[in-house]
Design an enzyme around this catalytic site. Structure first.
Site, mmCIF file in Angstrom:
data_model
loop_
_atom_site.group_PDB
_atom_site.id
_atom_site.type_symbol
_atom_site.label_atom_id
_atom_site.label_comp_id
_atom_site.label_asym_id
_atom_site.label_seq_id
_atom_site.Cartn_x
_atom_site.Cartn_y
_atom_site.Cartn_z
ATOM 1 N N GLU A 1 1.520 -1.469 0.146
ATOM 2 C CA GLU A 1 -0.017 -0.297 0.075
ATOM 3 C C GLU A 1 0.893 1.310 -0.555
ATOM 4 O O GLU A 1 2.131 1.266 0.743
ATOM 5 C CB GLU A 1 -1.072 0.067 1.009
ATOM 6 C CG GLU A 1 -1.943 -0.813 1.590
ATOM 7 C CD GLU A 1 -2.280 -1.094 2.820
ATOM 8 O OE1 GLU A 1 -2.544 -0.051 2.879
ATOM 9 O OE2 GLU A 1 -3.594 -1.729 2.759
ATOM 10 N N HIS B 1 -4.814 6.674 0.318
ATOM 11 C CA HIS B 1 -4.103 5.731 -0.058
ATOM 12 C C HIS B 1 -4.097 4.423 -0.437
ATOM 13 O O HIS B 1 -5.745 4.808 -1.622
ATOM 14 C CB HIS B 1 -4.259 5.022 1.431
ATOM 15 C CG HIS B 1 -5.165 4.568 2.416
ATOM 16 N ND1 HIS B 1 -5.643 5.347 3.089
ATOM 17 C CD2 HIS B 1 -5.922 3.359 2.355
ATOM 18 C CE1 HIS B 1 -7.362 4.456 3.738
ATOM 19 N NE2 HIS B 1 -7.019 3.318 3.355
ATOM 20 N N ASP C 1 -9.279 3.042 8.636
ATOM 21 C CA ASP C 1 -9.123 3.599 7.872
ATOM 22 C C ASP C 1 -10.444 5.220 8.171
ATOM 23 O O ASP C 1 -9.215 6.392 8.271
ATOM 24 C CB ASP C 1 -9.245 3.779 6.618
ATOM 25 C CG ASP C 1 -9.074 2.885 5.750
ATOM 26 O OD1 ASP C 1 -7.893 3.202 6.211
ATOM 27 O OD2 ASP C 1 -9.243 1.961 4.701
ATOM 28 N N HIS D 1 -5.594 0.752 -1.833
ATOM 29 C CA HIS D 1 -5.130 -0.679 -1.397
ATOM 30 C C HIS D 1 -5.226 -2.070 -2.080
ATOM 31 O O HIS D 1 -6.078 -1.991 -3.540
ATOM 32 C CB HIS D 1 -7.429 -1.085 -1.076
ATOM 33 C CG HIS D 1 -7.818 -0.203 0.109
ATOM 34 N ND1 HIS D 1 -9.264 -0.505 0.558
ATOM 35 C CD2 HIS D 1 -6.680 0.419 0.735
ATOM 36 C CE1 HIS D 1 -9.070 0.665 1.083
ATOM 37 N NE2 HIS D 1 -7.974 0.692 2.622
HETATM 38 ZN ZN LIG Z 1 -7.679 1.320 3.931
#
Ligand SMILES: [Zn+2]
Length: 126
Positions: free
Chosen positions: A28, A73, A86, A75
């Site tokens: 990530e 961000h 999150d 995934h």
């Molecule tokens: Zn996440």
């Protein structure tokens, strides 16, 4: 945290964060969104995010947050829904949060507000 009304994200900025997500896969990546004149124009990539999402979130706490209006961000799955972690991070880091999911194309990202509700974020040619 810098509050301003956001009209959308610059196409270049979106393209950039899709590219970074792709090149970081299957790890990530996390970053901060910066806006100018009400348009998201910059992504600040956080160092040391080629790891678990837990440590990516840790890094967010260490960044100077001036003029940042939210986060981004990726995934590695195809699921753009925010995790419980999150949502906690969203609540602290502004009001615009993008999650990019595999396969990291123009249809595999979603923007959320601070409480995790989907929000419309137009892509702008600036
Ligand atoms: Zn996440």
């Amino acid at each position: 945290m810098f509050h301003q009304r956001i009209r959308g994200i610059a196409r270049d900025a979106l393209q950039f964060l899709l590219e970074v997500s792709k090149s970081t896969h299957p790890s990530e990546f996390a970053g901060l969104l910066r806006a100018e004149g009400g348009v998201i124009t910059d992504i600040i990539i956080l160092p040391g995010t080629r790891s678990s999402s837990a440590s990516a979130v840790m890094q967010l706490h260490m960044m100077p947050l001036s003029r940042c209006i939210g986060s981004v961000h990726s995934h590695p799955s195809s699921d753009t829904h925010p995790s419980k972690e999150d949502l906690i991070m969203f609540g602290r880091k502004g009001d615009y949060h993008i999650i990019v999911a595999y396969p990291y194309d123009e249809n595999s990202w979603t923007c959320y507000d601070a409480s995790g509700h989907m929000r419309n974020l137009p892509v702008l040619d600036v």
